[in-house]
Design a protein around this motif. Sequence first.
Motif, PDB file in Angstrom:
ATOM      1  N   PHE A 156      64.768  41.555  48.932  1.00 11.63           N
ATOM      2  CA  PHE A 156      63.499  41.881  49.591  1.00 11.63           C
ATOM      3  C   PHE A 156      63.290  41.000  50.814  1.00 11.63           C
ATOM      4  O   PHE A 156      62.873  41.469  51.871  1.00 11.63           O
ATOM      5  CB  PHE A 156      62.309  41.724  48.635  1.00 11.63           C
ATOM      6  CG  PHE A 156      62.141  42.867  47.688  1.00 11.63           C
ATOM      7  CD1 PHE A 156      61.878  44.143  48.143  1.00 11.63           C
ATOM      8  CD2 PHE A 156      62.238  42.662  46.317  1.00 11.63           C
ATOM      9  CE1 PHE A 156      61.712  45.202  47.271  1.00 11.63           C
ATOM     10  CE2 PHE A 156      62.083  43.701  45.434  1.00 11.63           C
ATOM     11  CZ  PHE A 156      61.821  44.976  45.916  1.00 11.63           C
ATOM     12  N   TYR A 157      63.572  39.709  50.662  1.00  7.76           N
ATOM     13  CA  TYR A 157      63.424  38.783  51.778  1.00  7.76           C
ATOM     14  C   TYR A 157      64.300  39.212  52.951  1.00  7.76           C
ATOM     15  O   TYR A 157      63.835  39.248  54.091  1.00  7.76           O
ATOM     16  CB  TYR A 157      63.789  37.367  51.338  1.00  7.76           C
ATOM     17  CG  TYR A 157      63.864  36.388  52.478  1.00  7.76           C
ATOM     18  CD1 TYR A 157      62.705  35.874  53.036  1.00  7.76           C
ATOM     19  CD2 TYR A 157      65.087  36.008  53.015  1.00  7.76           C
ATOM     20  CE1 TYR A 157      62.768  34.995  54.107  1.00  7.76           C
ATOM     21  CE2 TYR A 157      65.148  35.132  54.075  1.00  7.76           C
ATOM     22  CZ  TYR A 157      63.990  34.627  54.615  1.00  7.76           C
ATOM     23  OH  TYR A 157      64.052  33.768  55.675  1.00  7.76           O
ATOM     24  N   ALA A 158      65.558  39.543  52.700  1.00  6.49           N
ATOM     25  CA  ALA A 158      66.472  39.954  53.766  1.00  6.49           C
ATOM     26  C   ALA A 158      65.971  41.215  54.453  1.00  6.49           C
ATOM     27  O   ALA A 158      65.986  41.325  55.688  1.00  6.49           O
ATOM     28  CB  ALA A 158      67.878  40.170  53.205  1.00  6.49           C
ATOM     29  N   PHE A 159      65.496  42.175  53.665  1.00  5.16           N
ATOM     30  CA  PHE A 159      64.977  43.423  54.236  1.00  5.16           C
ATOM     31  C   PHE A 159      63.764  43.160  55.127  1.00  5.16           C
ATOM     32  O   PHE A 159      63.706  43.618  56.272  1.00  5.16           O
ATOM     33  CB  PHE A 159      64.602  44.409  53.119  1.00  5.16           C
ATOM     34  CG  PHE A 159      63.910  45.636  53.628  1.00  5.16           C
ATOM     35  CD1 PHE A 159      64.630  46.647  54.226  1.00  5.16           C
ATOM     36  CD2 PHE A 159      62.535  45.756  53.514  1.00  5.16           C
ATOM     37  CE1 PHE A 159      63.984  47.774  54.721  1.00  5.16           C
ATOM     38  CE2 PHE A 159      61.880  46.875  53.992  1.00  5.16           C
ATOM     39  CZ  PHE A 159      62.607  47.893  54.603  1.00  5.16           C
ATOM     40  N   GLN A 169      64.564  41.318  58.401  1.00  7.18           N
ATOM     41  CA  GLN A 169      65.133  42.223  59.411  1.00  7.18           C
ATOM     42  C   GLN A 169      64.044  43.072  60.057  1.00  7.18           C
ATOM     43  O   GLN A 169      64.091  43.341  61.257  1.00  7.18           O
ATOM     44  CB  GLN A 169      66.200  43.096  58.775  1.00  7.18           C
ATOM     45  CG  GLN A 169      67.334  42.269  58.245  1.00  7.18           C
ATOM     46  CD  GLN A 169      68.678  42.816  58.592  1.00  7.18           C
ATOM     47  OE1 GLN A 169      68.811  43.937  59.026  1.00  7.18           O
ATOM     48  NE2 GLN A 169      69.687  41.990  58.392  1.00  7.18           N
ATOM     49  N   GLN A 170      63.070  43.482  59.270  1.00  6.01           N
ATOM     50  CA  GLN A 170      61.968  44.267  59.843  1.00  6.01           C
ATOM     51  C   GLN A 170      61.134  43.409  60.786  1.00  6.01           C
ATOM     52  O   GLN A 170      60.679  43.881  61.834  1.00  6.01           O
ATOM     53  CB  GLN A 170      61.084  44.841  58.727  1.00  6.01           C
ATOM     54  CG  GLN A 170      61.796  45.833  57.843  1.00  6.01           C
ATOM     55  CD  GLN A 170      62.411  46.967  58.625  1.00  6.01           C
ATOM     56  OE1 GLN A 170      61.771  47.602  59.448  1.00  6.01           O
ATOM     57  NE2 GLN A 170      63.691  47.215  58.391  1.00  6.01           N
ATOM     58  N   ILE A 171      60.914  42.160  60.424  1.00  9.79           N
ATOM     59  CA  ILE A 171      60.133  41.260  61.266  1.00  9.79           C
ATOM     60  C   ILE A 171      60.827  41.041  62.603  1.00  9.79           C
ATOM     61  O   ILE A 171      60.195  41.121  63.657  1.00  9.79           O
ATOM     62  CB  ILE A 171      59.882  39.916  60.536  1.00  9.79           C
ATOM     63  CG1 ILE A 171      58.872  40.131  59.414  1.00  9.79           C
ATOM     64  CG2 ILE A 171      59.403  38.838  61.501  1.00  9.79           C
ATOM     65  CD1 ILE A 171      58.737  38.960  58.470  1.00  9.79           C
ATOM     66  N   HIS A 191      60.408  43.793  65.143  1.00  6.79           N
ATOM     67  CA  HIS A 191      59.089  44.024  65.725  1.00  6.79           C
ATOM     68  C   HIS A 191      58.506  42.832  66.479  1.00  6.79           C
ATOM     69  O   HIS A 191      57.487  42.965  67.131  1.00  6.79           O
ATOM     70  CB  HIS A 191      58.116  44.463  64.631  1.00  6.79           C
ATOM     71  CG  HIS A 191      58.484  45.787  64.033  1.00  6.79           C
ATOM     72  ND1 HIS A 191      59.262  45.888  62.893  1.00  6.79           N
ATOM     73  CD2 HIS A 191      58.231  47.048  64.415  1.00  6.79           C
ATOM     74  CE1 HIS A 191      59.435  47.163  62.602  1.00  6.79           C
ATOM     75  NE2 HIS A 191      58.819  47.894  63.505  1.00  6.79           N
ATOM     76  N   PHE A 192      59.114  41.649  66.352  1.00  6.54           N
ATOM     77  CA  PHE A 192      58.611  40.456  67.029  1.00  6.54           C
ATOM     78  C   PHE A 192      59.744  39.795  67.799  1.00  6.54           C
ATOM     79  O   PHE A 192      60.915  39.983  67.477  1.00  6.54           O
ATOM     80  CB  PHE A 192      58.054  39.439  66.017  1.00  6.54           C
ATOM     81  CG  PHE A 192      56.841  39.905  65.289  1.00  6.54           C
ATOM     82  CD1 PHE A 192      55.581  39.774  65.858  1.00  6.54           C
ATOM     83  CD2 PHE A 192      56.935  40.477  64.028  1.00  6.54           C
ATOM     84  CE1 PHE A 192      54.454  40.196  65.181  1.00  6.54           C
ATOM     85  CE2 PHE A 192      55.818  40.912  63.352  1.00  6.54           C
ATOM     86  CZ  PHE A 192      54.570  40.774  63.928  1.00  6.54           C
ATOM     87  N   ASP A 193      59.380  39.012  68.802  1.00  2.28           N
ATOM     88  CA  ASP A 193      60.377  38.200  69.482  1.00  2.28           C
ATOM     89  C   ASP A 193      60.972  37.237  68.468  1.00  2.28           C
ATOM     90  O   ASP A 193      60.262  36.696  67.613  1.00  2.28           O
ATOM     91  CB  ASP A 193      59.752  37.392  70.625  1.00  2.28           C
ATOM     92  CG  ASP A 193      59.333  38.269  71.797  1.00  2.28           C
ATOM     93  OD1 ASP A 193      59.933  39.361  71.947  1.00  2.28           O
ATOM     94  OD2 ASP A 193      58.429  37.865  72.538  1.00  2.28           O
ATOM     95  N   ILE A 220      59.297  33.797  68.173  1.00  2.04           N
ATOM     96  CA  ILE A 220      58.036  33.790  67.421  1.00  2.04           C
ATOM     97  C   ILE A 220      58.306  33.919  65.925  1.00  2.04           C
ATOM     98  O   ILE A 220      57.733  33.187  65.113  1.00  2.04           O
ATOM     99  CB  ILE A 220      57.108  34.921  67.903  1.00  2.04           C
ATOM    100  CG1 ILE A 220      56.673  34.646  69.343  1.00  2.04           C
ATOM    101  CG2 ILE A 220      55.906  35.086  66.990  1.00  2.04           C
ATOM    102  CD1 ILE A 220      55.975  35.802  70.005  1.00  2.04           C
ATOM    103  N   ALA A 221      59.198  34.820  65.558  1.00  7.26           N
ATOM    104  CA  ALA A 221      59.511  35.019  64.140  1.00  7.26           C
ATOM    105  C   ALA A 221      60.114  33.756  63.537  1.00  7.26           C
ATOM    106  O   ALA A 221      59.743  33.344  62.446  1.00  7.26           O
ATOM    107  CB  ALA A 221      60.474  36.198  63.985  1.00  7.26           C
ATOM    108  N   TYR A 222      61.029  33.115  64.267  1.00  7.15           N
ATOM    109  CA  TYR A 222      61.675  31.922  63.734  1.00  7.15           C
ATOM    110  C   TYR A 222      60.697  30.756  63.619  1.00  7.15           C
ATOM    111  O   TYR A 222      60.762  29.985  62.660  1.00  7.15           O
ATOM    112  CB  TYR A 222      62.881  31.524  64.587  1.00  7.15           C
ATOM    113  CG  TYR A 222      63.682  30.434  63.939  1.00  7.15           C
ATOM    114  CD1 TYR A 222      64.488  30.704  62.837  1.00  7.15           C
ATOM    115  CD2 TYR A 222      63.610  29.125  64.387  1.00  7.15           C
ATOM    116  CE1 TYR A 222      65.208  29.707  62.206  1.00  7.15           C
ATOM    117  CE2 TYR A 222      64.322  28.120  63.770  1.00  7.15           C
ATOM    118  CZ  TYR A 222      65.119  28.420  62.681  1.00  7.15           C
ATOM    119  OH  TYR A 222      65.814  27.426  62.065  1.00  7.15           O
ATOM    120  N   ALA A 223      59.799  30.637  64.580  1.00  7.88           N
ATOM    121  CA  ALA A 223      58.798  29.567  64.516  1.00  7.88           C
ATOM    122  C   ALA A 223      57.929  29.712  63.269  1.00  7.88           C
ATOM    123  O   ALA A 223      57.607  28.726  62.600  1.00  7.88           O
ATOM    124  CB  ALA A 223      57.936  29.577  65.767  1.00  7.88           C
TER     125      ALA A 223
END
Length: 91
Positions: free
Chosen positions: A28-31, A34-36, A39-41, A44-47
């Motif tokens: 679930f986390y991997a899925f 990947q969706q995040i 949809h985001f830079d 931003i997602a990594y931060a």
Amino acid sequence: MAKLASGYGFLSTDFLLFYGIEILILAFYAFFWQQIIKHFDLSIAYANRSIALLWSMIWAVIFFQEMVTIKNIIGVIVVIIGTTIVNKEYE
């Protein structure tokens, strides 16, 4: 789930159950990761991903009555601040 599984004999039914649940959680986390990132830079997602360390520490205290040391708190703060500083350059 791995910590719960470690309390049971290797390859016992409970051990396999908890590891199976862990694999599902990771799937679930991997899925969702990947969706995040779709949809985001990525910056931003990594931060925001560094906050997972904080949540891990909170859940360890709640579910496993783990002790949080000042070193743990300082470590999480350093990671969050470091990730924020690195990503400030990309804003």
